[in-house]
Design a protein around this motif. Structure first.
Motif, PDB file in Angstrom:
ATOM      1  N   ARG A  47       0.824  -1.209   0.000  1.00 36.30           N
ATOM      2  CA  ARG A  47       0.000   0.000   0.000  1.00 36.30           C
ATOM      3  C   ARG A  47       0.853   1.252   0.000  1.00 36.30           C
ATOM      4  NH1 ARG A  47      -4.787  -0.769   4.296  1.00 36.30           N
ATOM      5  NH2 ARG A  47      -5.296   1.307   3.514  1.00 36.30           N
ATOM      6  N   GLN A  48       1.985   1.211   0.708  1.00 37.28           N
ATOM      7  CA  GLN A  48       2.822   2.403   0.788  1.00 37.28           C
ATOM      8  C   GLN A  48       3.613   2.630  -0.493  1.00 37.28           C
ATOM      9  OE1 GLN A  48       5.584   2.447   4.052  1.00 37.28           O
ATOM     10  NE2 GLN A  48       6.120   4.583   3.731  1.00 37.28           N
ATOM     11  N   PHE A  49       4.246   1.599  -1.015  1.00 37.06           N
ATOM     12  CA  PHE A  49       5.174   1.798  -2.115  1.00 37.06           C
ATOM     13  C   PHE A  49       4.572   1.509  -3.493  1.00 37.06           C
ATOM     14  CE2 PHE A  49       8.054   0.815   1.516  1.00 37.06           C
ATOM     15  CZ  PHE A  49       8.527   2.109   1.661  1.00 37.06           C
ATOM     16  N   ALA A  50       3.743   0.484  -3.622  1.00 37.15           N
ATOM     17  CA  ALA A  50       3.168   0.174  -4.937  1.00 37.15           C
ATOM     18  C   ALA A  50       1.961   1.064  -5.246  1.00 37.15           C
ATOM     19  CB  ALA A  50       2.765  -1.297  -4.999  1.00 37.15           C
ATOM     20  N   LEU A  51       1.092   1.232  -4.261  1.00 39.18           N
ATOM     21  CA  LEU A  51      -0.092   2.054  -4.490  1.00 39.18           C
ATOM     22  C   LEU A  51       0.154   3.530  -4.184  1.00 39.18           C
ATOM     23  CD1 LEU A  51      -2.903  -0.249  -3.009  1.00 39.18           C
ATOM     24  CD2 LEU A  51      -2.161  -0.024  -5.390  1.00 39.18           C
ATOM     25  N   GLY A  52       1.242   3.818  -3.482  1.00 39.69           N
ATOM     26  CA  GLY A  52       1.579   5.201  -3.161  1.00 39.69           C
ATOM     27  C   GLY A  52       0.619   5.851  -2.171  1.00 39.69           C
ATOM     28  N   GLN A  53      -0.014   5.044  -1.341  1.00 37.01           N
ATOM     29  CA  GLN A  53      -0.946   5.598  -0.360  1.00 37.01           C
ATOM     30  C   GLN A  53      -0.190   6.331   0.738  1.00 37.01           C
ATOM     31  OE1 GLN A  53      -3.352   2.366   1.058  1.00 37.01           O
ATOM     32  NE2 GLN A  53      -4.700   2.415  -0.729  1.00 37.01           N
ATOM     33  N   ASP A  54      -0.856   7.299   1.305  1.00 37.64           N
ATOM     34  CA  ASP A  54      -0.287   8.064   2.404  1.00 37.64           C
ATOM     35  C   ASP A  54      -0.224   7.186   3.648  1.00 37.64           C
ATOM     36  OD1 ASP A  54       0.714  10.438   3.600  1.00 37.64           O
ATOM     37  OD2 ASP A  54      -1.258  10.799   4.505  1.00 37.64           O
ATOM     38  N   PHE A  58      -3.011   3.813   6.479  1.00 40.23           N
ATOM     39  CA  PHE A  58      -2.836   2.505   7.113  1.00 40.23           C
ATOM     40  C   PHE A  58      -1.950   2.602   8.355  1.00 40.23           C
ATOM     41  CE2 PHE A  58       0.083   3.110   3.632  1.00 40.23           C
ATOM     42  CZ  PHE A  58       1.312   2.906   4.216  1.00 40.23           C
ATOM     43  N   GLU A  59      -1.895   3.780   8.937  1.00 42.04           N
ATOM     44  CA  GLU A  59      -1.066   3.990  10.119  1.00 42.04           C
ATOM     45  C   GLU A  59      -1.511   3.110  11.284  1.00 42.04           C
ATOM     46  OE1 GLU A  59       0.836   7.807  12.399  1.00 42.04           O
ATOM     47  OE2 GLU A  59      -1.169   7.993  11.592  1.00 42.04           O
ATOM     48  N   ASP A  60      -2.813   2.874  11.412  1.00 39.36           N
ATOM     49  CA  ASP A  60      -3.313   2.043  12.503  1.00 39.36           C
ATOM     50  C   ASP A  60      -2.771   0.615  12.401  1.00 39.36           C
ATOM     51  OD1 ASP A  60      -4.759   1.669  10.167  1.00 39.36           O
ATOM     52  OD2 ASP A  60      -6.665   1.353  11.187  1.00 39.36           O
ATOM     53  N   ILE A  61      -2.718   0.078  11.182  1.00 39.64           N
ATOM     54  CA  ILE A  61      -2.180  -1.273  10.990  1.00 39.64           C
ATOM     55  C   ILE A  61      -0.690  -1.296  11.354  1.00 39.64           C
ATOM     56  CG2 ILE A  61      -1.667  -3.073   9.289  1.00 39.64           C
ATOM     57  CD1 ILE A  61      -4.156  -2.164   7.768  1.00 39.64           C
ATOM     58  N   ALA A  62       0.042  -0.275  10.919  1.00 38.41           N
ATOM     59  CA  ALA A  62       1.479  -0.212  11.210  1.00 38.41           C
ATOM     60  C   ALA A  62       1.736  -0.107  12.713  1.00 38.41           C
ATOM     61  CB  ALA A  62       2.103   0.969  10.474  1.00 38.41           C
ATOM     62  N   ILE A  63       0.939   0.661  13.416  1.00 39.03           N
ATOM     63  CA  ILE A  63       1.118   0.810  14.868  1.00 39.03           C
ATOM     64  C   ILE A  63       0.828  -0.515  15.567  1.00 39.03           C
ATOM     65  CG2 ILE A  63       0.148   1.894  16.939  1.00 39.03           C
ATOM     66  CD1 ILE A  63      -0.174   4.452  15.242  1.00 39.03           C
ATOM     67  N   ILE A  64      -0.267  -1.169  15.190  1.00 43.69           N
ATOM     68  CA  ILE A  64      -0.616  -2.457  15.810  1.00 43.69           C
ATOM     69  C   ILE A  64       0.487  -3.481  15.577  1.00 43.69           C
ATOM     70  CG2 ILE A  64      -2.192  -4.434  15.649  1.00 43.69           C
ATOM     71  CD1 ILE A  64      -4.444  -2.381  15.172  1.00 43.69           C
ATOM     72  N   MET A  65       1.015  -3.547  14.353  1.00 43.00           N
ATOM     73  CA  MET A  65       2.076  -4.511  14.047  1.00 43.00           C
ATOM     74  C   MET A  65       3.349  -4.203  14.834  1.00 43.00           C
ATOM     75  SD  MET A  65       1.624  -5.123   9.984  1.00 43.00           S
ATOM     76  CE  MET A  65       3.368  -5.319   9.868  1.00 43.00           C
ATOM     77  N   THR A  66       3.684  -2.916  14.927  1.00 41.67           N
ATOM     78  CA  THR A  66       4.899  -2.531  15.650  1.00 41.67           C
ATOM     79  C   THR A  66       4.785  -2.877  17.125  1.00 41.67           C
ATOM     80  OG1 THR A  66       5.286  -0.741  14.083  1.00 41.67           O
ATOM     81  CG2 THR A  66       6.441  -0.612  16.189  1.00 41.67           C
TER      82      THR A  66
END
Length: 158
Positions: A47-54, A58-66
């Motif tokens: 989502r970040q690099f291929a789709l170029g989304q901000d 998806f910050e919530d997913i990144a925080i949960i994973m971290t």
């Protein structure tokens, strides 16, 4: 209820498993857990690099994973699943350097390759200082947890 001295069977089948079956179940659960984490990481990267989304998309997913990954490593160290006390100082320093190199490479590629704008040397240096500090604090915390876990285990064995 009066204690009759007889063991009652638990109604939950997972708790009635013998040791072999329980170990198999634990392995399957842990494999599925890690596959889920890797799949979520792949989705975030896509989502970040291929789709170029901000990042906000998806910050919530990144925080949960971290947070999940940090707690997982912390719990494994505390309960003795990762025997860090058997590692020598050189190995711990090597692990620290590997984390720093991976974090630095990710930061460089993120800002200079995938986002195209690029960072100045001063901005890159400031980000590297943050990487060194955060990884150092994490490694220190994990070492402390490992020693606390070792003390807990030694206390239980006495």
């Amino acid at each position: 209820m009066i204690y009759s001295g007889m063991k009652t069977k638990n109604k939950k089948p997972f708790l009635n498993m013998d040791e072999r079956n329980r170990q198999i179940a634990y392995k399957v659960i842990s494999i599925m857990y890690f596959l889920t984490l890797f799949a979520m990481q792949g989705i975030v990267i896509y989502r970040q690099f291929a789709l170029g989304q901000d990042l906000g998309d998806f910050e919530d997913i990144a925080i949960i994973m971290t947070v999940n990954s940090l707690f997982l490593i912390s719990a494994l160290l505390y309960f003795g699943a990762i025997p860090i006390r058997k590692l020598k100082a050189k190995s711990i320093i090597f692990i620290y350097l590997v984390f720093v190199i991976l974090g630095s490479l990710f930061t460089y590629f993120k800002y200079n390759v995938f986002q195209g704008a690029g960072l100045t040397h001063e901005q890159l240096f400031n980000k590297l200082i943050i990487i060194f500090t955060i990884i150092g604090l994490l490694m220190g915390f994990w070492i402390l947890l490992s020693f606390m876990g070792k003390r807990r285990i030694d206390k239980e064995l006495q």
